[in-house]
Design an enzyme around this catalytic site. Sequence first.
Site, PDB file in Angstrom:
ATOM      1  N   ASN A  61      -3.943  -3.609  -0.903  1.00  0.00           N
ATOM      2  CA  ASN A  61      -3.360  -2.444  -1.583  1.00  0.00           C
ATOM      3  C   ASN A  61      -3.803  -2.371  -3.038  1.00  0.00           C
ATOM      4  O   ASN A  61      -3.950  -3.399  -3.709  1.00  0.00           O
ATOM      5  CB  ASN A  61      -1.832  -2.414  -1.453  1.00  0.00           C
ATOM      6  CG  ASN A  61      -1.151  -3.665  -1.965  1.00  0.00           C
ATOM      7  OD1 ASN A  61      -1.682  -4.764  -1.883  1.00  0.00           O
ATOM      8  ND2 ASN A  61       0.050  -3.499  -2.497  1.00  0.00           N
ATOM      9  N   CYS A  72      -2.588   1.953   0.317  1.00  0.00           N
ATOM     10  CA  CYS A  72      -2.205   0.768   1.093  1.00  0.00           C
ATOM     11  C   CYS A  72      -3.438  -0.047   1.505  1.00  0.00           C
ATOM     12  O   CYS A  72      -4.558   0.474   1.577  1.00  0.00           O
ATOM     13  CB  CYS A  72      -1.482   1.182   2.370  1.00  0.00           C
ATOM     14  SG  CYS A  72       0.108   1.960   2.119  1.00  0.00           S
ATOM     15  N   GLU A  74      -4.124  -1.134   4.491  1.00  0.00           N
ATOM     16  CA  GLU A  74      -4.686  -0.685   5.774  1.00  0.00           C
ATOM     17  C   GLU A  74      -5.691   0.442   5.577  1.00  0.00           C
ATOM     18  O   GLU A  74      -6.754   0.485   6.195  1.00  0.00           O
ATOM     19  CB  GLU A  74      -3.563  -0.182   6.703  1.00  0.00           C
ATOM     20  CG  GLU A  74      -2.556  -1.245   7.101  1.00  0.00           C
ATOM     21  CD  GLU A  74      -1.374  -1.324   6.146  1.00  0.00           C
ATOM     22  OE1 GLU A  74      -1.571  -1.180   4.922  1.00  0.00           O
ATOM     23  OE2 GLU A  74      -0.258  -1.533   6.635  1.00  0.00           O
ATOM     24  N   CYS A 113       2.659   1.647   7.290  1.00  0.00           N
ATOM     25  CA  CYS A 113       3.471   2.826   6.963  1.00  0.00           C
ATOM     26  C   CYS A 113       2.988   4.010   7.797  1.00  0.00           C
ATOM     27  O   CYS A 113       1.923   3.960   8.435  1.00  0.00           O
ATOM     28  CB  CYS A 113       3.391   3.139   5.465  1.00  0.00           C
ATOM     29  SG  CYS A 113       1.876   3.985   4.964  1.00  0.00           S
TER      30      CYS A 113
END
Length: 158
Positions: A61, A72, A74, A113
């Site tokens: 992140n 983020c 990901e 998320c």
Amino acid sequence: MKERLITLQLTERRHQELDTPDSELVAAAQAATDGSYAPYSRFHVGAAIRLDDGTIVTGANQENAAFPSGICAERTAAYYAGAKYPDKKFQAIAIAAREGDSEEMTDYHISPCAACRQTLLEYEKLAGKGVRVLMVSRKSVLEAESVASLVPLAFTSF
Ligand code: THU
């Protein structure tokens, strides 16, 4: 009236129960937390994506003083993988995090998320089959067999 039930199947494994490729992916996500830039939340997240030729791409992140500008772990990993290896397909993603100055991973599982799920869903569509999601805690790893399973009733086209 008709009721519909959507179920989510998850598999939980202790770290020592992971096979070698998954164990390496989890280790890569844990190591990637070191690349986190999180002066505001002090929540250091790492993500590792395995592509169909075995390449592992990691991300962490990245925060910003203008909070919504941050991103983020990901999506950092997914967009890097998409930009650098546009012809390779995603197979699996592992996500881990550390809090504050702790060297230990969290004792709860880190799940992506909603914005990251939506992003990963599109790469899963490109892959043509499920991208496994490995959500890491200090004690175990929770696996969803696909991103789609984590996004019931997803928005996929217009
Ligand atoms: N964060 C991630 O990188 N991935 C997640 O799955 C959840 C949240 C980041 C965003 C922000 O930098 C910090 O963690 C606190 O929300």
